[in-house]
Motif scaffolding. Structure first.
Motif, PDB file in Angstrom:
ATOM      1  N   GLY A  51      -3.060  78.100  34.182  1.00 37.58           N
ATOM      2  CA  GLY A  51      -2.552  79.426  33.840  1.00 37.58           C
ATOM      3  C   GLY A  51      -1.219  79.462  33.124  1.00 37.58           C
ATOM      4  O   GLY A  51      -0.432  80.397  33.339  1.00 37.58           O
ATOM      5  N   THR A  52      -0.955  78.489  32.248  1.00 33.02           N
ATOM      6  CA  THR A  52       0.338  78.473  31.545  1.00 33.02           C
ATOM      7  C   THR A  52       0.167  78.465  30.017  1.00 33.02           C
ATOM      8  O   THR A  52       1.030  77.969  29.302  1.00 33.02           O
ATOM      9  N   VAL A  53      -0.931  79.010  29.516  1.00 29.48           N
ATOM     10  CA  VAL A  53      -1.171  79.010  28.069  1.00 29.48           C
ATOM     11  C   VAL A  53      -0.045  79.730  27.333  1.00 29.48           C
ATOM     12  O   VAL A  53       0.449  79.247  26.294  1.00 29.48           O
ATOM     13  N   ASP A  54       0.396  80.865  27.847  1.00 29.56           N
ATOM     14  CA  ASP A  54       1.444  81.640  27.166  1.00 29.56           C
ATOM     15  C   ASP A  54       2.744  80.853  27.056  1.00 29.56           C
ATOM     16  O   ASP A  54       3.505  81.024  26.092  1.00 29.56           O
ATOM     17  N   ALA A  55       3.011  79.994  28.033  1.00 27.19           N
ATOM     18  CA  ALA A  55       4.263  79.227  28.014  1.00 27.19           C
ATOM     19  C   ALA A  55       4.323  78.261  26.842  1.00 27.19           C
ATOM     20  O   ALA A  55       5.416  77.886  26.395  1.00 27.19           O
ATOM     21  N   LEU A  56       3.168  77.868  26.300  1.00 23.87           N
ATOM     22  CA  LEU A  56       3.161  76.947  25.165  1.00 23.87           C
ATOM     23  C   LEU A  56       3.751  77.585  23.914  1.00 23.87           C
ATOM     24  O   LEU A  56       4.169  76.873  22.995  1.00 23.87           O
ATOM     25  N   ASP A  57       3.774  78.914  23.874  1.00 21.58           N
ATOM     26  CA  ASP A  57       4.331  79.617  22.715  1.00 21.58           C
ATOM     27  C   ASP A  57       5.836  79.830  22.825  1.00 21.58           C
ATOM     28  O   ASP A  57       6.461  80.319  21.887  1.00 21.58           O
ATOM     29  N   ASP A  58       6.401  79.489  23.967  1.00 20.39           N
ATOM     30  CA  ASP A  58       7.841  79.644  24.182  1.00 20.39           C
ATOM     31  C   ASP A  58       8.515  78.281  23.982  1.00 20.39           C
ATOM     32  O   ASP A  58       8.346  77.378  24.806  1.00 20.39           O
ATOM     33  N   PRO A  59       9.275  78.109  22.925  1.00 22.58           N
ATOM     34  CA  PRO A  59       9.871  76.781  22.648  1.00 22.58           C
ATOM     35  C   PRO A  59      10.843  76.320  23.718  1.00 22.58           C
ATOM     36  O   PRO A  59      11.155  75.124  23.795  1.00 22.58           O
ATOM     37  N   ASN A  60      11.327  77.238  24.555  1.00 20.52           N
ATOM     38  CA  ASN A  60      12.278  76.862  25.606  1.00 20.52           C
ATOM     39  C   ASN A  60      11.615  76.582  26.947  1.00 20.52           C
ATOM     40  O   ASN A  60      12.306  76.217  27.907  1.00 20.52           O
ATOM     41  N   SER A  61      10.309  76.752  27.021  1.00 18.14           N
ATOM     42  CA  SER A  61       9.624  76.543  28.293  1.00 18.14           C
ATOM     43  C   SER A  61       9.513  75.054  28.602  1.00 18.14           C
ATOM     44  O   SER A  61       9.551  74.197  27.717  1.00 18.14           O
ATOM     45  N   GLN A  86       6.877  73.656  29.513  1.00 19.29           N
ATOM     46  CA  GLN A  86       5.607  73.186  28.935  1.00 19.29           C
ATOM     47  C   GLN A  86       5.787  72.789  27.468  1.00 19.29           C
ATOM     48  O   GLN A  86       5.263  71.754  27.032  1.00 19.29           O
ATOM     49  N   SER A  87       6.519  73.595  26.707  1.00 17.24           N
ATOM     50  CA  SER A  87       6.754  73.257  25.297  1.00 17.24           C
ATOM     51  C   SER A  87       7.608  72.008  25.155  1.00 17.24           C
ATOM     52  O   SER A  87       7.355  71.155  24.298  1.00 17.24           O
ATOM     53  N   GLN A  88       8.630  71.892  25.993  1.00 15.55           N
ATOM     54  CA  GLN A  88       9.476  70.699  25.931  1.00 15.55           C
ATOM     55  C   GLN A  88       8.684  69.444  26.274  1.00 15.55           C
ATOM     56  O   GLN A  88       8.838  68.406  25.629  1.00 15.55           O
ATOM     57  N   ALA A  89       7.829  69.544  27.290  1.00 16.06           N
ATOM     58  CA  ALA A  89       7.011  68.388  27.660  1.00 16.06           C
ATOM     59  C   ALA A  89       6.003  68.063  26.563  1.00 16.06           C
ATOM     60  O   ALA A  89       5.719  66.886  26.295  1.00 16.06           O
TER      61      ALA A  89
END
Length: 439
Positions: free
Chosen positions: A166-176, A178-181
């Motif tokens: 349930g973290t698909v939306d976090a991939l669009d946030d460059p500061n999340s 999930q995006s950093q990983a």
């Protein structure tokens, strides 16, 4: 022994040993609150000589405990929970208390590495959709013979993980986190020995590598006491998270009264088996990607500043036996149906969440945790009543829920808990009488 009358404000003696002589009523509450404030950040810096002496004393004292049965030591209970006066309750050192409760010989926080062979990985390789959902921007699946395969395959795998937890939306946030990983692991496509996103046996390991990276970024890994890698140095040695090494080599050695252990333990197939991140200056939420560790048996992270709720994806970890998040800043519903309902954590043995800000009721489904031995959620904001289904937990050794707003009466079914040696329900709103079955 006959029933003892309890007034509307009278409460059971804190930590009473279950014997006719010790299970008594008390009309005064104790001062055991040592919860972290929301703004508090746990720090574990170099200790003073006096602190070192105190810790050596604690370690030596715990090391002398040779009691092999399942009972909590009577001396420990009486030392901390039957003080001579109400005033002395305020002087209790909660850090020492939790350490001794955890390291008491019969209540070890560590889940032992199984002596049997680890569960074999699935014979069927994970499957992937051949097209992205129409409502998303997931990368197109790429054949392994084509240029750009590594990054596209990893992006596809990361997207599928995010769908599961349930973290698909976090991939669009460059500061999340999930995006950093994601950015971090994609760089491994250009390593001297690049990551392999195509071999079926490597896919589940790549997922766990990514999930560990999400945990590092979500829990402020740059400030950890052990395992920190602020510069994300791929050439860092063993004991450093996010190095270029196999993630099974990332864990640092940690010492405690029960002996030394490793932060991160893998099974023979490279799957994450145990995570022990106690007292590591971690701050932030436990990410939903914890649900990727489907072989994990133990997650221990007490004495930190973790925040937010327990991820519902915890319910994906079917073999989980120990979950210990005591003394953090966590909140939300403590017992969520995804892990406490039907099909949830049926293998759970130790569930410890004291000294946080959790709320909610004790669900009737708790009766399905039939292997449970230690249930601790003291000093939270729990409400509701004690369900009769607690009587199904016949292996329960310690049931600690003092300092909540639990109401109602004590169900007679609690008399089924023949192995129960320690119960603490002080400072709640329990009324009525102590059932005969209790003794």
């Amino acid at each position: 022994m006959g029933c003892k009358s309890l007034g509307t404000t009278a409460l059971l003696t804190i930590g009473a040993l279950l014997s006719p002589s010790a299970a008594t009523a008390s009309e005064e509450g104790g001062g055991l609150r040592r919860k972290r404030s929301a703004s508090h950040q746990y720090k574990s810096n170099r200790q003073t000589p006096s602190q070192q002496r105190d810790n050596r004393h604690l370690t030596e004292e715990a090391a002398t405990n040779t009691d092999d049965n399942n009972a909590v030591g009577e001396d420990l209970a009486r030392r901390f929970f039957l003080p001579a006066s109400h005033h002395e309750l305020d002087d209790i050192d909660m850090r020492e208390l939790i350490l001794q409760m955890n390291f008491d010989g019969s209540m070890s926080i560590m889940t032992p590495v199984p002596t049997r062979s680890p569960t074999k990985r699935p014979s069927v390789s994970p499957t992937f959709s051949t097209s992205a959902p129409s409502t998303s921007t997931a990368p197109t699946f790429t054949d392994c013979t084509n240029p750009g395969t590594c990054e596209n395959r990893l992006q596809e795998q990361i997207y599928q993980i995010s769908e599961r937890v349930g973290t698909v939306d976090a991939l669009d946030d460059p500061n999340s986190a999930q995006s950093q990983a994601s950015d971090w692991i994609l760089e491994e496509c250009d390593a001297s020995i690049p990551i392999d996103p195509c071999t079926a046996s490597q896919i589940i390991l790549n997922e766990q590598r990514y999930a560990l990276a999400v945990m590092y970024f979500s829990l402020s890994g740059e400030g950890w006491n052990a395992g920190s890698n602020p510069s994300l140095d791929k050439d860092a040695g063993e004991g450093t998270w996010l190095s270029g090494l196999n993630y099974c080599d990332w864990g640092s050695e940690i010492s405690s009264a029960s002996g030394s252990s490793n932060q991160l333990v893998c099974d023979d197939f490279g799957n994450v088996l145990n995570l022990n991140l106690q007292s590591n200056n971690m701050a932030g939420p436990i990410p939903p990607e914890i649900g990727v560790f489907v072989y994990m048996t133990s997650y221990i992270s007490f004495f930190n500043a973790q925040a937010g709720p327990i991820p519902t994806s915890l319910g994906l970890i079917e073999p989980l036996q120990t979950f210990d998040v005591e003394s953090n800043n966590m909140d939300g519903n403590l017992f969520q149906p995804e892990y406490s309902g039907p099909g949830g954590l049926t293998e759970i043995v130790n569930f410890r969440a004291s000294l946080n800000n959790f709320r909610g009721n004790i669900p009737t489904e708790i009766g399905q945790w039939t292997k449970l031995q230690n249930l601790w959620f003291a000093d939270n904001e729990m409400t509701g009543t004690i369900p009769s289904e607690v009587g199904n937990l016949v292996d329960m050794n310690a049931f600690l829920f003092y300092k909540n707003q639990i109401a109602g009466t004590i169900p007679p079914d609690i008399g089924n808990l023949d192995k129960l040696t320690w119960i603490d329900m002080e400072d709640n709103q329990i009324v009525g009488t102590i059932p005969e079955e209790f003794y």
